[in-house]
Scaffold this motif. Structure first.
Motif, PDB file in Angstrom:
ATOM      1  N   ASP A 524     -20.901 -12.812  69.443  1.00  0.00           N
ATOM      2  CA  ASP A 524     -20.772 -12.420  68.036  1.00  0.00           C
ATOM      3  C   ASP A 524     -19.326 -12.245  67.590  1.00  0.00           C
ATOM      4  OD1 ASP A 524     -23.571 -12.333  67.775  1.00  0.00           O
ATOM      5  OD2 ASP A 524     -23.624 -10.297  68.596  1.00  0.00           O
ATOM      6  N   VAL A 525     -18.379 -12.379  68.525  1.00  0.00           N
ATOM      7  CA  VAL A 525     -16.963 -12.231  68.179  1.00  0.00           C
ATOM      8  C   VAL A 525     -16.522 -13.446  67.364  1.00  0.00           C
ATOM      9  CG1 VAL A 525     -14.618 -12.118  69.106  1.00  0.00           C
ATOM     10  CG2 VAL A 525     -16.459 -10.808  70.196  1.00  0.00           C
ATOM     11  N   ASP A 526     -15.790 -13.215  66.293  1.00  0.00           N
ATOM     12  CA  ASP A 526     -15.326 -14.296  65.422  1.00  0.00           C
ATOM     13  C   ASP A 526     -13.925 -14.764  65.808  1.00  0.00           C
ATOM     14  OD1 ASP A 526     -17.602 -14.381  63.793  1.00  0.00           O
ATOM     15  OD2 ASP A 526     -16.861 -12.751  62.526  1.00  0.00           O
ATOM     16  N   VAL A 527     -13.699 -16.048  65.659  1.00  0.00           N
ATOM     17  CA  VAL A 527     -12.358 -16.618  65.824  1.00  0.00           C
ATOM     18  C   VAL A 527     -11.596 -16.415  64.524  1.00  0.00           C
ATOM     19  CG1 VAL A 527     -11.054 -18.760  66.121  1.00  0.00           C
ATOM     20  CG2 VAL A 527     -13.057 -18.290  67.564  1.00  0.00           C
ATOM     21  N   ALA A 528     -10.422 -15.814  64.620  1.00  0.00           N
ATOM     22  CA  ALA A 528      -9.609 -15.547  63.431  1.00  0.00           C
ATOM     23  C   ALA A 528      -8.601 -16.661  63.171  1.00  0.00           C
ATOM     24  CB  ALA A 528      -8.874 -14.217  63.591  1.00  0.00           C
ATOM     25  N   MET A 529      -8.097 -17.281  64.236  1.00  0.00           N
ATOM     26  CA  MET A 529      -7.049 -18.297  64.067  1.00  0.00           C
ATOM     27  C   MET A 529      -6.994 -19.176  65.305  1.00  0.00           C
ATOM     28  SD  MET A 529      -2.973 -17.698  63.314  1.00  0.00           S
ATOM     29  CE  MET A 529      -3.257 -17.245  61.602  1.00  0.00           C
ATOM     30  N   THR A 530      -6.729 -20.455  65.088  1.00  0.00           N
ATOM     31  CA  THR A 530      -6.553 -21.401  66.188  1.00  0.00           C
ATOM     32  C   THR A 530      -5.235 -22.126  65.983  1.00  0.00           C
ATOM     33  OG1 THR A 530      -8.953 -21.678  66.342  1.00  0.00           O
ATOM     34  CG2 THR A 530      -7.577 -23.329  67.433  1.00  0.00           C
ATOM     35  N   VAL A 531      -4.455 -22.228  67.063  1.00  0.00           N
ATOM     36  CA  VAL A 531      -3.107 -22.798  67.010  1.00  0.00           C
ATOM     37  C   VAL A 531      -2.991 -23.888  68.069  1.00  0.00           C
ATOM     38  CG1 VAL A 531      -0.640 -22.289  67.233  1.00  0.00           C
ATOM     39  CG2 VAL A 531      -2.191 -20.562  66.261  1.00  0.00           C
ATOM     40  N   VAL A 532      -2.525 -25.058  67.688  1.00  0.00           N
ATOM     41  CA  VAL A 532      -2.306 -26.162  68.627  1.00  0.00           C
ATOM     42  C   VAL A 532      -0.866 -26.624  68.492  1.00  0.00           C
ATOM     43  CG1 VAL A 532      -2.964 -28.503  69.287  1.00  0.00           C
ATOM     44  CG2 VAL A 532      -4.719 -26.884  68.535  1.00  0.00           C
ATOM     45  N   GLY A 534       1.698 -24.924  68.439  1.00  0.00           N
ATOM     46  CA  GLY A 534       2.426 -24.032  67.548  1.00  0.00           C
ATOM     47  C   GLY A 534       2.027 -24.126  66.096  1.00  0.00           C
ATOM     48  N   GLU A 535       1.139 -25.070  65.744  1.00  0.00           N
ATOM     49  CA  GLU A 535       0.709 -25.239  64.361  1.00  0.00           C
ATOM     50  C   GLU A 535      -0.680 -24.631  64.157  1.00  0.00           C
ATOM     51  OE1 GLU A 535       2.608 -26.460  61.955  1.00  0.00           O
ATOM     52  OE2 GLU A 535       4.210 -26.733  63.439  1.00  0.00           O
ATOM     53  N   VAL A 536      -0.842 -23.909  63.072  1.00  0.00           N
ATOM     54  CA  VAL A 536      -2.130 -23.288  62.765  1.00  0.00           C
ATOM     55  C   VAL A 536      -3.078 -24.372  62.257  1.00  0.00           C
ATOM     56  CG1 VAL A 536      -3.339 -21.589  61.340  1.00  0.00           C
ATOM     57  CG2 VAL A 536      -1.056 -21.065  62.242  1.00  0.00           C
ATOM     58  N   VAL A 537      -4.169 -24.622  63.006  1.00  0.00           N
ATOM     59  CA  VAL A 537      -5.144 -25.641  62.605  1.00  0.00           C
ATOM     60  C   VAL A 537      -6.411 -25.003  62.039  1.00  0.00           C
ATOM     61  CG1 VAL A 537      -4.268 -27.324  64.259  1.00  0.00           C
ATOM     62  CG2 VAL A 537      -6.137 -25.798  64.938  1.00  0.00           C
ATOM     63  N   TYR A 538      -6.528 -23.691  62.185  1.00  0.00           N
ATOM     64  CA  TYR A 538      -7.657 -22.961  61.575  1.00  0.00           C
ATOM     65  C   TYR A 538      -7.215 -21.534  61.329  1.00  0.00           C
ATOM     66  CZ  TYR A 538     -12.008 -20.348  61.083  1.00  0.00           C
ATOM     67  OH  TYR A 538     -13.000 -19.515  60.621  1.00  0.00           O
ATOM     68  N   ASP A 539      -7.476 -21.047  60.113  1.00  0.00           N
ATOM     69  CA  ASP A 539      -7.171 -19.664  59.769  1.00  0.00           C
ATOM     70  C   ASP A 539      -8.393 -19.070  59.082  1.00  0.00           C
ATOM     71  OD1 ASP A 539      -6.168 -17.218  59.036  1.00  0.00           O
ATOM     72  OD2 ASP A 539      -4.314 -17.986  58.168  1.00  0.00           O
ATOM     73  N   GLY A 540      -9.119 -18.253  59.815  1.00  0.00           N
ATOM     74  CA  GLY A 540     -10.335 -17.648  59.280  1.00  0.00           C
ATOM     75  C   GLY A 540     -10.174 -16.180  58.964  1.00  0.00           C
ATOM     76  N   ARG A 541      -8.928 -15.723  58.873  1.00  0.00           N
ATOM     77  CA  ARG A 541      -8.708 -14.306  58.607  1.00  0.00           C
ATOM     78  C   ARG A 541      -9.155 -13.933  57.196  1.00  0.00           C
ATOM     79  NH1 ARG A 541      -2.520 -13.757  59.707  1.00  0.00           N
ATOM     80  NH2 ARG A 541      -2.603 -15.759  58.647  1.00  0.00           N
TER      81      ARG A 541
END
Length: 541
Positions: A524-532, A534-541
């Motif tokens: 149930d833990v949510d992903v807040a951000m994914t970085v590849v 050094g670049e942010v490819v997902y920002d769910g904050r």
């Protein structure tokens, strides 16, 4: 004077997942690499005029997840076609397929008769323009009416256009009458009765193993649709914290899509392509060896099968199935053929990986690796995919040889009381499935993946930590390492990926809550951000 960082991640709970795992508050990134770890104060001096400062607000920051076994185009098809994983009965699966049939018909009407290119991209070999109705991911073991979908079910969807529904393991499919008639000459029952029939001797519409191949070939998308499917799946990967994955590829345009996206700077995850063994000659001819490629798209292993699946009763067992006392499964590729292919591939310098689920199949793969005497299987980082049923001797052989166990912890959903494993294997053998604790304690190299069922690392970590067999449970740290360091090692990438360390690539995932503080609810833990890189490819904050 120290150059400014491109991006700072501050005020977080940074877990390196090294040995031992250490925690820090902040990470500095420059040119895609981690250049400093420490407290927020210790990295803030690298802030420059153009530095992007990301305040994590106490969130957990980890190395990015590496899915060591998936089929990305299948994951994308869940998103584009009917997602049958949500069905809780045959009738609901049929309803979802019927909805997809309406979408297909609407798209064809909108395209018009003159736009045959799009409508015919998945046409049958005779060139008919009636697009297939496709559904992916059903699991009958979760239904009260525990049975495969059949021709009779899918004829309710359409009697005019072909319909196919694929079980989530992709070892079982169902087709309607239109598809059966169209491919009557191509579908071969073979010696293992891969085309079940009813009391009247008529095909039920259920297809097993090699009998599905003509359907796979018919519905394989062209280059344009493949790129659409890959793009949809990559977006989903980013939202799940996946920064790299090992794709199992056969007769697909996906490698082309990956390289096009890479060249355009639009690829949002690192891809390691494991090619089916019938691509071996082509790879040698074009000079693509294991680990060749760019920093984001590289050639991995040569892949083969041995057996099938528990769901299809085609996994190869040393003892009969509990619910089919006369059956012990099938060889999809028999041991002699496998051994010859392993010897040929390893002599050419390739890493090798083989699907093996039943205990007899696992032994066959290890025999083949040990028989290829010119190559040390540990140095070559040969892999066994799935390893769902392995005895003590097999686990010891895995550890001694250094062969990687590429396993899928989300399969533990079948290990509960009354689940698929218990139906197929009985309670005693169910307790002997997916022995991650025993493997880890023996020194086996574990790499976690999903097989796309579903492609969700936190779900897999949850299952590994909360396994039904308490003796096989991993700690949170161990499970996360298998989904980060383990995948990196399986892909020869441990020097640049898998931990948060100075000098490694900045592939990172931020979580909204701590898995260590919520071990019973990791899924149930949510992903807040994914970085590849050094670049942010997902920002769910």
């Amino acid at each position: 004077m120290t150059a400014a960082a491109d991006r700072l991640f501050v005020n977080g709970e940074v877990h390196t997942l090294a040995a031992p795992d250490e925690t820090r508050e902040a990470v500095a990134v420059r040119d895609g690499k981690i250049v400093r770890l420490g407290s927020t104060r210790e990295v803030e001096f690298l802030e420059g005029v153009d530095t992007d400062v990301v305040d994590l607000g106490g969130r957990v920051l980890l190395p990015g997840f590496v899915d060591a076994h998936t089929h990305l185009t299948t994951v994308g098809r869940y998103l584009v076609h009917a997602d049958l994983s949500a069905a809780d009965s045959p009738n609901e699966a049929v309803d979802l397929l019927a909805e997809r049939a309406e979408e297909v018909a609407h798209a064809e009407r909108a395209a018009g008769a003159g736009d045959a290119e799009r409508a015919g991209e998945v046409a049958d070999e005779d060139g008919a323009g009636d697009e297939w109705v496709l559904g992916y991911g059903y699991d009958e073991s979760t239904w009260a009416e525990d049975r495969y979908l059949t021709r009779a079910d899918l004829d309710h969807v359409s009697t005019e256009r072909p319909v196919a529904a694929f079980r989530e393991d992709m070892h079982v499919a169902a087709v309607n009458g239109v598809a059966l008639d169209r491919f009557a000459d191509a579908i071969d029952a073979g010696p293992d009765e891969t085309v079940p029939t009813d009391a009247d001797g008529e095909p039920t519409g259920v297809l097993l193993e090699s009998a599905i191949d003509p359907i796979y070939e018919a519905v394989e998308p062209g280059p344009a649709e493949t790129r659409e499917i890959v793009a949809a799946a990559l977006d989903d990967c980013a939202a799940k914290g996946i920064t790299g994955f090992h794709d199992m590829v056969r007769n697909s345009h996906a490698p082309r899509a990956y390289r096009e996206l890479d060249a355009a700077g639009e690829l949002t995850a690192r891809v390691r392509i494991n090619y089916w063994s019938d691509h071996l000659d082509a790879l040698r001819e074009v000079g693509l060896g294991t680990n060749d490629g760019s920093g984001t798209v590289e050639t991995g292993a040569i892949k083969s099968y041995t057996d099938g699946s528990f769901g299809g009763r085609t996994a190869r067992l040393s003892e009969p199935y509990a619910d089919a006392p006369d059956e012990t499964g099938q060889w999809v590729v028999d041991p002699e053929e496998l051994a010859a292919t392993v010897a040929e591939a390893t002599a050419a310098g390739y890493q090798f990986t083989a699907h093996a689920i039943g205990d007899e199949a696992v032994d066959a793969v290890l025999d083949a690796y040990e028989g290829a005497s010119e190559t040390d299987p540990g140095e070559a980082r040969h892999r066994v995919e799935h390893v769902e049923l392995a005895d003590d001797a097999a686990i010891e052989r895995l550890a001694d040889s250094g062969v990687v166990a590429s396993v899928q912890p989300n399969f533990l959903k079948w290990a509960g009381e009354g689940g698929l494993y218990e139906s197929r294997l009985g309670p005693e053998r169910t307790a002997e499935t997916n022995r991650y604790r025993d493997m880890l304690d023996a020194g086996v190299r574990l790499a976690f993946g999903s097989d796309g069922m579903p492609m969700d690392p936190l779900l897999g970590v949850h299952h590994a930590v909360n396994a039904p067999a308490e003796a096989q449970r991993l700690t949170v740290t161990e499970a996360l390492r298998a989904y980060t360091r383990g995948g990196a090692y399986a892909g020869f990438d441990e020097d640049r990926l898998g931990t948060v360390a100075v000098g490694k690539r900045a592939d990172l995932v931020a979580l909204d809550a701590s898995p260590w503080e919520n071990p019973d609810a990791i899924r149930d833990v949510d992903v807040a951000m994914t970085v590849v890189d050094g670049e942010v490819v997902y920002d769910g904050r």
